[in-house]
Design a protein around this motif. Structure first.
Motif, mmCIF file in Angstrom:
data_model
loop_
_atom_site.group_PDB
_atom_site.id
_atom_site.type_symbol
_atom_site.label_atom_id
_atom_site.label_comp_id
_atom_site.label_asym_id
_atom_site.label_seq_id
_atom_site.Cartn_x
_atom_site.Cartn_y
_atom_site.Cartn_z
ATOM 1 N N ARG A 133 0.837 -1.212 0.000
ATOM 2 C CA ARG A 133 0.000 0.000 0.000
ATOM 3 C C ARG A 133 0.865 1.253 0.000
ATOM 4 N NH1 ARG A 133 -5.553 -0.628 1.401
ATOM 5 N NH2 ARG A 133 -6.046 -2.720 2.192
ATOM 6 N N LEU A 134 1.906 1.261 0.830
ATOM 7 C CA LEU A 134 2.792 2.417 0.865
ATOM 8 C C LEU A 134 3.477 2.621 -0.482
ATOM 9 C CD1 LEU A 134 4.418 2.005 4.393
ATOM 10 C CD2 LEU A 134 3.064 3.968 3.635
ATOM 11 N N LEU A 139 -1.588 4.224 0.821
ATOM 12 C CA LEU A 139 -1.556 4.547 2.248
ATOM 13 C C LEU A 139 -0.680 5.779 2.400
ATOM 14 C CD1 LEU A 139 -2.247 3.643 5.194
ATOM 15 C CD2 LEU A 139 -0.095 2.375 5.178
ATOM 16 N N THR A 140 -1.241 6.853 2.935
ATOM 17 C CA THR A 140 -0.484 8.096 3.043
ATOM 18 C C THR A 140 0.486 8.040 4.216
ATOM 19 O OG1 THR A 140 -2.049 9.184 4.542
ATOM 20 C CG2 THR A 140 -2.492 9.341 2.166
ATOM 21 N N LEU A 141 1.442 8.938 4.194
ATOM 22 C CA LEU A 141 2.415 9.022 5.280
ATOM 23 C C LEU A 141 1.710 9.305 6.597
ATOM 24 C CD1 LEU A 141 5.454 8.973 5.926
ATOM 25 C CD2 LEU A 141 5.490 11.439 5.542
ATOM 26 N N HIS A 145 1.680 6.832 9.924
ATOM 27 C CA HIS A 145 2.185 7.256 11.223
ATOM 28 C C HIS A 145 1.136 7.090 12.323
ATOM 29 C CE1 HIS A 145 6.227 9.221 10.657
ATOM 30 N NE2 HIS A 145 5.897 8.893 9.417
ATOM 31 N N ARG A 146 -0.127 6.982 11.958
ATOM 32 C CA ARG A 146 -1.176 6.796 12.961
ATOM 33 C C ARG A 146 -1.380 5.332 13.331
ATOM 34 N NH1 ARG A 146 -4.448 10.761 10.056
ATOM 35 N NH2 ARG A 146 -5.708 9.023 9.246
ATOM 36 N N GLY A 170 6.891 5.965 2.075
ATOM 37 C CA GLY A 170 6.020 6.733 1.209
ATOM 38 C C GLY A 170 5.919 6.117 -0.166
ATOM 39 N N PRO A 171 5.172 6.741 -1.064
ATOM 40 C CA PRO A 171 4.986 6.207 -2.421
ATOM 41 C C PRO A 171 6.316 5.980 -3.133
ATOM 42 C CG PRO A 171 3.486 8.032 -2.012
ATOM 43 C CD PRO A 171 4.430 7.997 -0.848
ATOM 44 N N ASP A 172 6.335 4.944 -3.965
ATOM 45 C CA ASP A 172 7.574 4.569 -4.655
ATOM 46 C C ASP A 172 7.287 4.348 -6.144
ATOM 47 O OD1 ASP A 172 10.191 3.897 -5.011
ATOM 48 O OD2 ASP A 172 10.203 2.231 -3.596
ATOM 49 N N PRO A 173 6.779 5.379 -6.826
ATOM 50 C CA PRO A 173 6.359 5.195 -8.218
ATOM 51 C C PRO A 173 7.495 4.815 -9.160
ATOM 52 C CG PRO A 173 6.369 7.528 -7.634
ATOM 53 C CD PRO A 173 6.561 6.760 -6.361
#
Length: 405
Positions: A133-134, A139-141, A145-146, A170-173
């Motif tokens: 997801r990351l 899934l956002t940063l 973190h939550r 974070g995203p890994d495009p």
């Protein structure tokens, strides 16, 4: 190294002597051992080893920067007291398939990658497929973190304690853009292949599914001195809701499960003040899933009101229906059916996978290996060694067909 020897090496890691099941939770000691095993397998084969910004492990044959890579793999973590095959079968089979390709002297025209996605099961932080997801930006940063475990440890703290930099997630495009096709092999979580008599099948789609938290809030009191008529006992509407979930799922041809519960104050001689239960529901289509979950929530609210209990419902995660890439799925069927008159079975599944998360970004497909009992997420999960070997050979055929063109 043979499939059997790799499997035997991985088998003891994270296994509970009490239950016989596995407790390989993300960023724990057992997970660290599994990750070390993956790295050792990559290095033993002379593969280029990488850990991405989200903690996913990669092993590459060829230059991944060349693009249009063919990638396979799965995950190594487990649900609480899970079985040996869910996830690890796909990773072990990936290395074994590479060994098979080398034994065939296959000349690959594309980079070949093997991946171990982190925290697929969501057993520790309550969200499935965190690593994929990351990477895919699903899934956002801030959301990451939550995430916290049952002890209040956040995902970033857990990653840092295991030696990974949480500030990098974070995203890994760019990494995903390298991939031309991703094929995940997995033990079947059902009995369709056993009933059809086939060792290997192809996935068609993943049912839409999600997790909902039901918080029943009543009033704590003494179990021995409080009259039944004076009680606001949240356990009663919770129990009725469990039965309602089974009823609504049966009527709709779906599935619904309350498999996790916490109780406060959790005393034998105390009426609970809070009963928190998690609903997992899945169906073949979105309308059916909505019908089931809405009916369960409506019933829960009626039961709660009857017992003077407050109810809160929160959707914690949701994955819409995933149709695997039709062209890639058909190509897998062509490759596997090229030397036989038998049609390779194409199966739907109610289980979520990293392949489903990646499907919105890269072409993905799945292979299933027969599970004669249909049992999964349990120590009784099983696949015969002959079927596992058949899965390895099928995966090798698929990788050769996709990467040698």
């Amino acid at each position: 190294m043979s499939f059997h020897s790799m499997w035997a090496e991985l088998l003891p890691i994270g296994r509970s002597s009490a239950s016989g099941g596995y407790r390989r939770y993300a960023w724990t000691g057992a997970d660290t051992e599994c990750r070390a095993w993956f790295k050792a397998q990559a290095e033993a084969r002379g593969l280029r080893y990488e850990v991405d910004r989200n903690g996913n492990q990669w092993a590459w044959l060829g230059d991944p920067g060349a693009g249009d890579a063919v990638v396979t793999g799965s995950h190594l973590d487990s649900v609480p007291d899970g079985g040996a095959f869910d996830g690890p079968l796909g990773v072990v089979s990936s290395f074994a398939a590479l060994d098979e390709l080398r034994a065939r002297n296959a000349e690959l025209g594309k980079p070949l990658g093997i991946v171990n996605f982190g925290d697929e099961e969501g057993a520790r932080f309550g969200l499935a497929c965190v690593g994929s997801r990351l990477a895919a930006g699903r899934l956002t940063l801030e959301q990451a973190h939550r995430l916290t475990d049952g002890d209040g440890v956040s995902l970033p703290r857990a990653m840092e304690a295991a030696g990974h930099d949480p500030e990098a997630i974070g995203p890994d495009p760019e990494r995903l853009a390298r991939i031309g096709a991703f094929v995940e092999l997995h033990v079947e979580q059902g009995r369709a292949l056993d009933l059809s008599g086939d060792a290997v099948g192809i996935a068609s789609a993943i049912w839409p599914h999600g997790r909902w938290r039901f918080d029943f809030r009543g009033e704590a009191n003494h179990a021995g001195t409080t009259r039944l008529a004076d009680r606001r006992d949240p356990m009663l509407p919770y129990a009725e809701t469990v039965l309602a979930a089974r009823r609504e799922a049966r009527l709709a041809g779906a599935v619904a499960t309350f498999g996790k519960i916490t109780v406060e104050p959790n005393g034998v001689n105390a009426i609970p003040s809070l009963v928190r239960g998690w609903l997992d529901s899945r169906a073949a289509d979105q309308d059916t899933l909505d019908t089931v979950v809405n009916a369960v929530e409506q019933a829960a609210r009626e039961y709660a009101a009857t017992h003077g209990v407050d109810l809160g419902v929160v959707r914690e995660s949701f994955t819409p229906v995933v149709e695997f890439d039709h062209a890639l799925r058909d190509e897998l069927a062509r490759i596997l059916g090229s030397d036989t008159d038998l049609k390779v079975p194409v199966l739907g599944t109610g289980a979520g996978h990293d392949a489903g998360i990646l499907s919105g970004t890269v072409p993905t497909a799945m292979l299933f290996v027969r599970n004669p009992t249909g049992v999964s997420h349990s120590p009784a999960e099983f696949a015969a060694e002959d079927d596992c070997v058949a899965g390895v050979l099928a995966l090798a055929d698929v990788l050769e067909g996709l990467a040698c063109r």
